[in-house]
Motif scaffolding. Structure first.
Motif, mmCIF file in Angstrom:
data_model
loop_
_atom_site.group_PDB
_atom_site.id
_atom_site.type_symbol
_atom_site.label_atom_id
_atom_site.label_comp_id
_atom_site.label_asym_id
_atom_site.label_seq_id
_atom_site.Cartn_x
_atom_site.Cartn_y
_atom_site.Cartn_z
ATOM 1 N N LEU A 68 0.834 -1.200 0.000
ATOM 2 C CA LEU A 68 0.000 0.000 0.000
ATOM 3 C C LEU A 68 0.867 1.247 0.000
ATOM 4 N N SER A 69 0.464 2.218 -0.808
ATOM 5 C CA SER A 69 1.188 3.485 -0.830
ATOM 6 C C SER A 69 0.922 4.284 0.419
ATOM 7 N N SER A 70 -0.154 3.928 1.145
ATOM 8 C CA SER A 70 -0.511 4.612 2.389
ATOM 9 C C SER A 70 -1.298 3.649 3.248
ATOM 10 N N ILE A 71 -1.135 3.731 4.584
ATOM 11 C CA ILE A 71 -1.933 2.888 5.467
ATOM 12 C C ILE A 71 -3.291 3.526 5.711
ATOM 13 N N HIS A 72 -3.492 4.724 5.194
ATOM 14 C CA HIS A 72 -4.783 5.395 5.357
ATOM 15 C C HIS A 72 -5.729 4.964 4.243
ATOM 16 N N THR A 73 -7.027 4.902 4.565
ATOM 17 C CA THR A 73 -8.016 4.540 3.555
ATOM 18 C C THR A 73 -8.196 5.697 2.574
ATOM 19 N N ILE A 74 -8.423 5.330 1.306
ATOM 20 C CA ILE A 74 -8.589 6.370 0.301
ATOM 21 C C ILE A 74 -10.060 6.735 0.165
ATOM 22 N N SER A 75 -10.314 7.879 -0.444
ATOM 23 C CA SER A 75 -11.682 8.357 -0.622
ATOM 24 C C SER A 75 -12.330 7.687 -1.829
ATOM 25 N N VAL A 76 -13.634 7.892 -1.967
ATOM 26 C CA VAL A 76 -14.352 7.362 -3.124
ATOM 27 C C VAL A 76 -13.789 7.956 -4.407
ATOM 28 N N TRP A 77 -13.522 9.255 -4.379
ATOM 29 C CA TRP A 77 -12.953 9.913 -5.556
ATOM 30 C C TRP A 77 -11.588 9.329 -5.892
ATOM 31 N N GLY A 78 -10.782 9.085 -4.848
ATOM 32 C CA GLY A 78 -9.482 8.465 -5.061
ATOM 33 C C GLY A 78 -9.606 7.064 -5.642
ATOM 34 N N LEU A 79 -10.612 6.319 -5.202
ATOM 35 C CA LEU A 79 -10.846 4.977 -5.738
ATOM 36 C C LEU A 79 -11.196 5.040 -7.218
ATOM 37 N N LEU A 80 -12.084 5.944 -7.575
ATOM 38 C CA LEU A 80 -12.534 6.038 -8.964
ATOM 39 C C LEU A 80 -11.415 6.502 -9.897
ATOM 40 N N ARG A 81 -10.444 7.220 -9.357
ATOM 41 C CA ARG A 81 -9.339 7.728 -10.184
ATOM 42 C C ARG A 81 -8.167 6.754 -10.255
ATOM 43 N N ASP A 82 -8.124 5.776 -9.376
ATOM 44 C CA ASP A 82 -6.977 4.874 -9.294
ATOM 45 C C ASP A 82 -7.018 3.844 -10.416
ATOM 46 N N ARG A 83 -6.081 3.944 -11.367
ATOM 47 C CA ARG A 83 -6.082 3.033 -12.512
ATOM 48 C C ARG A 83 -5.697 1.609 -12.114
ATOM 49 N N CYS A 84 -5.091 1.434 -10.939
ATOM 50 C CA CYS A 84 -4.710 0.095 -10.484
ATOM 51 C C CYS A 84 -5.921 -0.774 -10.150
ATOM 52 N N VAL A 85 -7.074 -0.159 -9.934
ATOM 53 C CA VAL A 85 -8.272 -0.929 -9.566
ATOM 54 C C VAL A 85 -9.429 -0.638 -10.519
ATOM 55 N N ARG A 86 -9.093 -0.198 -11.726
ATOM 56 C CA ARG A 86 -10.141 0.221 -12.665
ATOM 57 C C ARG A 86 -11.136 -0.904 -12.944
ATOM 58 N N TRP A 87 -10.635 -2.095 -13.281
ATOM 59 C CA TRP A 87 -11.544 -3.189 -13.628
ATOM 60 C C TRP A 87 -12.238 -3.771 -12.403
ATOM 61 N N GLN A 88 -11.599 -3.666 -11.239
ATOM 62 C CA GLN A 88 -12.281 -4.096 -10.015
ATOM 63 C C GLN A 88 -13.493 -3.209 -9.738
ATOM 64 N N VAL A 89 -13.325 -1.894 -9.945
ATOM 65 C CA VAL A 89 -14.429 -0.957 -9.723
ATOM 66 C C VAL A 89 -15.556 -1.212 -10.715
ATOM 67 N N ILE A 90 -15.202 -1.402 -11.986
ATOM 68 C CA ILE A 90 -16.223 -1.696 -12.997
ATOM 69 C C ILE A 90 -16.975 -2.977 -12.634
ATOM 70 N N THR A 91 -16.253 -3.964 -12.128
ATOM 71 C CA THR A 91 -16.861 -5.252 -11.778
ATOM 72 C C THR A 91 -17.889 -5.111 -10.665
ATOM 73 N N ILE A 92 -17.535 -4.388 -9.595
ATOM 74 C CA ILE A 92 -18.504 -4.258 -8.504
ATOM 75 C C ILE A 92 -19.695 -3.401 -8.935
ATOM 76 N N MET A 93 -19.480 -2.474 -9.868
ATOM 77 C CA MET A 93 -20.594 -1.689 -10.391
ATOM 78 C C MET A 93 -21.571 -2.587 -11.152
ATOM 79 N N VAL A 94 -21.026 -3.421 -12.035
ATOM 80 C CA VAL A 94 -21.872 -4.312 -12.840
ATOM 81 C C VAL A 94 -22.632 -5.284 -11.957
ATOM 82 N N LEU A 95 -21.936 -5.900 -10.988
ATOM 83 C CA LEU A 95 -22.576 -6.905 -10.146
ATOM 84 C C LEU A 95 -23.647 -6.316 -9.238
ATOM 85 N N ASN A 96 -23.367 -5.161 -8.632
ATOM 86 C CA ASN A 96 -24.322 -4.600 -7.685
ATOM 87 C C ASN A 96 -25.529 -3.969 -8.369
#
Length: 508
Positions: free
Chosen positions: A261-289
């Protein structure tokens, strides 16, 4: 001190289902997930009584007699306001679990159930319809929080070989909650007009049991180590949940995730949506939910009686047919729970959505040909049962489990916030517009649900990898190629060295 505790364990990593793990899984789900299922179905049986109550009180207070359309709108608001509350609760998840922890959030959220239950329970005696709607909203906030926090908590305390099993325990309780609401809503029990406020307020009793017992269980070990840096509390929690085994191996795995982890602190929703390292993970949870709610299951749960009535089932028999579907939900949920570690996540998602899509198309065809073929009404009922069974076997619980598995500690709270908001937004959309959609399109509205189910199944086939028996780090590396991320980028970021901590998890 911490080193001494670690040396007490043997060389094998603990993967057995202990009494402590099973107890906390059932306790957390009993006072949270079960209430979600109960609240989904509880308004179905007393629907006409609630409409009569609105009619009477509006006439008394404002000398206005609402027509059937206005009463339908008010009832739709009563049904769907629960989802608005859920969406509000989902938005709070990230901050709550970071500040109070997973277990701490569940314990503190119980106050919402007592407030909401009291409002609904006394609404008839106070002659205030707003109390029903407000009570539904507040209990929705509780469900919005817990629907994300319970699978997050169980996913973090479970060994990787049991994550699927424990992750689907909440879905069994959701089905159980629906079934209990249907049974208690029978006319012979609490399905009479004078009892509907009591029926809506029964949620306080499971919550009371959870509040008395859950505080005695430890917090999530991953939260204690990665976010709080308290290695001593982490080891104590692991010893509580593991009867035997190499605790050091699990601590090492957590440290590996922490180092990535680049930080032990939790990231924000905006940070999650901008993070290219988890792009397909985010798309996946969007599709499933989104897919699990727009599959049509909520329309079935909210308006079961109306659907069976349209299928030609006599009014006197509808409540018993509904209870039968609830029993099938519980059995299907248990089937999914006990098979997920054998067959994996993907087969349950794909099979569940495909079967639901076929059944949705079957409802459309059976209603269209009902006038020509007498037995078509039974096919329609069978398709409704099929949708429920297909949903409870896989799509009911796997998306929440997958959300925990696809993200590392720093991203997980934001991921659950995104998943929860989309889940509840879709829930609200279906709960509110389905009566009008059915009036406009008739049986063809189920073809929309059919298309969505087939689309999610195809997405799962081509995009989602199998996560069974994988560590969180291994799952991240599986998605690295899809996200065009080099493996070095997953492990070379800055980290908090464990050597900087003394035995009690504080900084030296």
């Amino acid at each position: 001190m911490a080193d001494e505790i670690l040396r007490e364990s043997d060389g094998k990593q603990g993967t057995h289902l202990t009494k402590s793990l099973l107890a906390v899984a059932f306790l957390a789900s009993f006072g949270s997930s079960m209430l979600y299922g109960f609240n989904l179905a509880v308004v179905n049986s007393p629907a006409q009584y609630i409409k009569n109550f609105y009619n009477e009180t509006l006439t008394e207070s404002y000398n206005w007699i609402p027509d059937e359309r206005h009463l339908t709108i008010l009832y739709s608001v009563t049904v769907s306001i629960f989802a608005i509350g859920g969406m509000t609760g989902a938005l709070l998840v990230g901050k709550l679990v970071t500040k109070f922890g997973r277990k701490g959030t569940l314990v503190r959220a119980t106050v919402l159930v007592f407030i909401g239950g009291a409002l609904m329970g006394f609404s008839r005696s106070c002659r205030m319809p707003a109390m029903v709607i407000l009570g539904r909203f507040i209990t929705g906030v509780h469900s919005g929080i817990c629907l994300s926090v319970v699978p997050m908590y169980l996913g973090e305390i479970a060994p990787k070989s049991l994550r699927g099993f424990l992750g689907l325990v909440p879905s069994i309780h959701i089905c159980l909650g629906v079934f209990i609401a249907q049974v208690l809503g029978l006319h012979e029990l609490l399905g009479k007009e004078e009892y509907w406020p009591l029926l809506l307020s029964l949620i306080v009793f499971p919550t009371m049991i959870q509040l008395m017992l859950l505080p005695w269980f430890p917090e999530s070990p991953r939260y204690l180590l990665i976010e709080k840096g308290n290695i001593h509390a982490t080891i104590e929690a692991l010893k509580w949940y593991r009867s035997k085994g190499n605790i050091q191996a699990e601590v090492d795995e957590m440290q590996e995730e922490q180092r990535s982890l680049s930080s032990i602190h939790t990231i924000s929703v905006w940070g999650l949506l901008r993070d290219r390292c988890v792009r397909w993970q985010v798309i996946t949870i969007m599709v499933l939910n989104i897919g699990m709610q727009l599959s049509g299951i909520d329309a079935i749960w909210f308006y079961t009686n109306d659907i069976f009535r349209d299928a030609g089932i006599p009014d006197l028999n509808i409540q018993y047919v509904t209870v039968g579907t609830g029993a099938i939900e519980v059995i299907s949920g248990m089937l999914g729970c006990f098979t997920i570690e054998r067959v994996g996540r993907r087969p349950l998602i794909i099979g569940g959505f495909l079967f639901m899509g076929i059944c949705c198309a079957g409802i459309t065809l059976s209603v269209l040909f009902q006038a020509q073929v007498a037995y078509m009404r039974y096919i329609s009922v069978g398709c409704v049962v099929g949708i429920i069974a297909g949903f409870c076997i896989g799509p009911a619980g796997v998306p929440f489990l997958i959300t925990a598995e696809l993200f590392k500690q720093s991203h997980r709270p934001a991921a659950y916030t995104v998943a929860g908001v989309l889940n509840w937004m879709s829930n609200f959309t279906i709960g509110f517009i389905f009566p009008f959609l059915e009036m406009t399109m008739g049986p063809y509205c189920y073809l929309i649900f059919c298309t969505i189910c087939l689309g999610v199944a195809l997405y799962t086939i081509f995009v989602i990898p199998e996560t069974k028996n994988k560590t969180f780090m291994e799952i991240s590396q599986m998605f690295a190629e899809k996200n065009n991320i080099l493996e070095e980028e997953l492990t070379s970021n800055g980290y908090l060295k464990m050597a900087e901590m003394n035995g009690y998890g504080t900084h030296s």
